[in-house]
Each structure stands twice: as C-alpha cells, then as structure tokens.
Design a protein around this motif. Structure first.
Motif, PDB file in Angstrom:
ATOM      1  N   ARG A  45      -6.441  -4.664  10.258  1.00  0.00           N
ATOM      2  CA  ARG A  45      -5.495  -3.507   9.972  1.00  0.00           C
ATOM      3  C   ARG A  45      -5.616  -3.291   8.328  1.00  0.00           C
ATOM      4  O   ARG A  45      -5.580  -4.272   7.482  1.00  0.00           O
ATOM      5  CB  ARG A  45      -4.141  -3.810  10.252  1.00  0.00           C
ATOM      6  N   GLU A  46      -5.953  -2.324   7.767  1.00  0.00           N
ATOM      7  CA  GLU A  46      -6.143  -2.016   6.409  1.00  0.00           C
ATOM      8  C   GLU A  46      -5.112  -0.760   5.800  1.00  0.00           C
ATOM      9  O   GLU A  46      -4.736  -0.131   6.641  1.00  0.00           O
ATOM     10  CB  GLU A  46      -7.513  -1.674   6.017  1.00  0.00           C
ATOM     11  N   PHE A  47      -4.861  -1.233   4.552  1.00  0.00           N
ATOM     12  CA  PHE A  47      -3.734  -0.634   3.691  1.00  0.00           C
ATOM     13  C   PHE A  47      -4.444   0.820   3.467  1.00  0.00           C
ATOM     14  O   PHE A  47      -5.634   1.076   2.994  1.00  0.00           O
ATOM     15  CB  PHE A  47      -3.491  -1.153   2.428  1.00  0.00           C
ATOM     16  N   VAL A  48      -3.258   2.014   3.716  1.00  0.00           N
ATOM     17  CA  VAL A  48      -3.881   3.302   3.280  1.00  0.00           C
ATOM     18  C   VAL A  48      -3.103   3.905   2.202  1.00  0.00           C
ATOM     19  O   VAL A  48      -3.530   4.297   1.158  1.00  0.00           O
ATOM     20  CB  VAL A  48      -3.712   4.142   4.584  1.00  0.00           C
ATOM     21  N   ALA A  49      -1.715   3.959   2.092  1.00  0.00           N
ATOM     22  CA  ALA A  49      -0.897   4.309   1.043  1.00  0.00           C
ATOM     23  C   ALA A  49       0.632   4.009   1.230  1.00  0.00           C
ATOM     24  O   ALA A  49       1.058   3.397   2.443  1.00  0.00           O
ATOM     25  CB  ALA A  49      -1.041   5.984   1.342  1.00  0.00           C
ATOM     26  N   THR A  50       1.394   4.012   0.343  1.00  0.00           N
ATOM     27  CA  THR A  50       2.853   3.703   0.412  1.00  0.00           C
ATOM     28  C   THR A  50       3.546   4.400  -0.639  1.00  0.00           C
ATOM     29  O   THR A  50       2.799   5.287  -1.594  1.00  0.00           O
ATOM     30  CB  THR A  50       2.987   2.176  -0.002  1.00  0.00           C
ATOM     31  N   ILE A  51       4.988   4.518  -0.268  1.00  0.00           N
ATOM     32  CA  ILE A  51       5.724   5.540  -1.093  1.00  0.00           C
ATOM     33  C   ILE A  51       7.101   4.839  -1.383  1.00  0.00           C
ATOM     34  O   ILE A  51       7.604   4.340  -0.388  1.00  0.00           O
ATOM     35  CB  ILE A  51       6.016   6.813  -0.451  1.00  0.00           C
ATOM     36  N   SER A  52       7.676   4.989  -2.403  1.00  0.00           N
ATOM     37  CA  SER A  52       8.907   4.326  -2.723  1.00  0.00           C
ATOM     38  C   SER A  52      10.176   4.812  -2.036  1.00  0.00           C
ATOM     39  O   SER A  52       9.892   6.038  -1.473  1.00  0.00           O
ATOM     40  CB  SER A  52       9.108   4.249  -4.138  1.00  0.00           C
ATOM     41  N   ARG A  53      11.242   4.295  -2.152  1.00  0.00           N
ATOM     42  CA  ARG A  53      12.400   4.885  -1.351  1.00  0.00           C
ATOM     43  C   ARG A  53      12.821   6.315  -2.026  1.00  0.00           C
ATOM     44  O   ARG A  53      13.272   7.132  -1.334  1.00  0.00           O
ATOM     45  CB  ARG A  53      13.535   3.960  -1.684  1.00  0.00           C
ATOM     46  N   SER A  54      12.756   6.297  -3.164  1.00  0.00           N
ATOM     47  CA  SER A  54      12.854   7.868  -3.865  1.00  0.00           C
ATOM     48  C   SER A  54      11.987   8.774  -3.574  1.00  0.00           C
ATOM     49  O   SER A  54      12.240  10.161  -3.813  1.00  0.00           O
ATOM     50  CB  SER A  54      13.349   7.713  -5.345  1.00  0.00           C
ATOM     51  N   GLY A  55      10.842   8.337  -3.274  1.00  0.00           N
ATOM     52  CA  GLY A  55       9.528   9.333  -3.112  1.00  0.00           C
ATOM     53  C   GLY A  55       8.867   9.620  -4.363  1.00  0.00           C
ATOM     54  O   GLY A  55       7.825  10.037  -4.474  1.00  0.00           O
ATOM     55  N   ASP A  56       9.133   9.020  -5.498  1.00  0.00           N
ATOM     56  CA  ASP A  56       8.712   9.379  -6.769  1.00  0.00           C
ATOM     57  C   ASP A  56       7.434   8.556  -7.053  1.00  0.00           C
ATOM     58  O   ASP A  56       6.502   8.673  -8.030  1.00  0.00           O
ATOM     59  CB  ASP A  56       9.705   8.984  -7.676  1.00  0.00           C
ATOM     60  N   ASN A  57       7.469   7.330  -6.607  1.00  0.00           N
ATOM     61  CA  ASN A  57       6.257   6.535  -6.581  1.00  0.00           C
ATOM     62  C   ASN A  57       5.353   6.280  -5.381  1.00  0.00           C
ATOM     63  O   ASN A  57       5.891   5.975  -4.189  1.00  0.00           O
ATOM     64  CB  ASN A  57       6.789   4.880  -7.205  1.00  0.00           C
ATOM     65  N   THR A  58       3.945   6.374  -5.813  1.00  0.00           N
ATOM     66  CA  THR A  58       3.249   6.552  -4.664  1.00  0.00           C
ATOM     67  C   THR A  58       1.970   5.567  -5.093  1.00  0.00           C
ATOM     68  O   THR A  58       1.614   5.418  -5.968  1.00  0.00           O
ATOM     69  CB  THR A  58       2.636   7.748  -3.972  1.00  0.00           C
ATOM     70  N   TYR A  59       1.275   4.890  -4.109  1.00  0.00           N
ATOM     71  CA  TYR A  59      -0.101   4.075  -4.186  1.00  0.00           C
ATOM     72  C   TYR A  59      -0.818   4.359  -3.267  1.00  0.00           C
ATOM     73  O   TYR A  59      -0.634   4.189  -2.006  1.00  0.00           O
ATOM     74  CB  TYR A  59       0.305   2.519  -4.358  1.00  0.00           C
ATOM     75  N   TYR A  60      -2.232   4.476  -3.550  1.00  0.00           N
ATOM     76  CA  TYR A  60      -3.133   4.757  -2.465  1.00  0.00           C
ATOM     77  C   TYR A  60      -4.373   3.731  -2.411  1.00  0.00           C
ATOM     78  O   TYR A  60      -4.683   3.106  -3.627  1.00  0.00           O
ATOM     79  CB  TYR A  60      -3.844   6.242  -2.548  1.00  0.00           C
ATOM     80  N   SER A 101      12.071  -4.076   0.378  1.00  0.00           N
ATOM     81  CA  SER A 101      11.795  -4.018  -1.251  1.00  0.00           C
ATOM     82  C   SER A 101      10.734  -2.666  -1.726  1.00  0.00           C
ATOM     83  O   SER A 101      10.832  -1.840  -1.016  1.00  0.00           O
ATOM     84  CB  SER A 101      11.163  -5.487  -1.526  1.00  0.00           C
ATOM     85  N   SER A 102      10.199  -3.055  -2.779  1.00  0.00           N
ATOM     86  CA  SER A 102       9.360  -2.148  -3.416  1.00  0.00           C
ATOM     87  C   SER A 102       7.979  -1.983  -2.763  1.00  0.00           C
ATOM     88  O   SER A 102       7.608  -2.816  -1.815  1.00  0.00           O
ATOM     89  CB  SER A 102       9.202  -2.498  -4.851  1.00  0.00           C
TER      90      SER A 102
END
Length: 123
Positions: A45-60, A101-102
């Motif tokens: 399994r590989e990472f695609v994307a993530t988003i913070s609780r507020s929706g303001d921070n993303t990582y791909y 968590s984050s």
C-alpha cells in the motif's frame, strides 16, 4: 470507534477522471486528519494524499502531484479525492484512513481504515 466508507470507484478510460469519496462516522467532522492510500495487486500500500482537520493543509505523493486533489467537506463529514488525467493501471484499490494527530504519509500512523474502493483505468 470511527467507521470509514469509500465510494466512487469504477472503470474509467486513460486520461479520464474520477472522484472518490470517504464518509466518516465522527461526531465532529473536523476531529480527524484524513488520508488516501492505494494498493495494486502484489504491491504494498502506498501513500497518495492527506489533509488536515481544518482542510487548510494538504500533502501529496510526488508520483501523483498535480493530477490529484484532496479536499474535505466537514458539513458532510466527507473527504474527497479528485483524480484527473488518470494513467492505465491494473486494478487498484484506494483506501481512506483517519488519525487523531497531524498529517503524515506513514501508513502505520493511521488509526482507522475503510474497506477500499476499486479503480480500473483502461486504455
């Protein structure tokens, strides 16, 4: 316990688009960081994307950067993965995960997982 349900997978032609959805059972829609991972047959399994609780921070993942967009609608307690310009692949299952968590790209750091939704890109 948090329950996650993915939907929106299916068959699409190369170059086309799909939008995946993941609905949670949380009392508060913004209580968890959310992420998307994918797994092809015989591979990890590989990472695609993530988003913070507020929706303001993303990582791909660098591999999908530019073609995919993660977003969340806390009113609907749902996180989305918009996938554009899809490339041909063998059947791949996309999973959503949640953690307390984050944001992180490390699979084992997520606390909850859905059962996945299948995506097939044909040529």
């Amino acid at each position: 316990q948090v329950h996650l349900v993915e939907s929106g997978g299916g068959l699409v032609q190369a170059g086309g688009s799909l939008r995946l959805s993941c609905t949670t059972s949380t009392r508060t829609s913004s209580s968890h960081t959310m992420g998307w991972f994918r797994q092809a047959p015989g591979k990890e399994r590989e990472f695609v994307a993530t988003i913070s609780r507020s929706g303001d921070n993303t990582y791909y993942s660098d591999f999908v950067k530019g073609g995919f967009t993660i977003a969340r609608d806390n009113a609907k307690i749902t996180v989305y993965l918009q996938m554009n310009s899809l490339k041909t692949e063998v059947t791949t299952v996309y999973y959503c995960g949640a953690r307390n968590s984050s944001t992180t790209q490390i699979e084992k750091m997520y606390d909850y997982w859905g059962q996945g939704t299948q995506v097939i890109v044909s040529s």
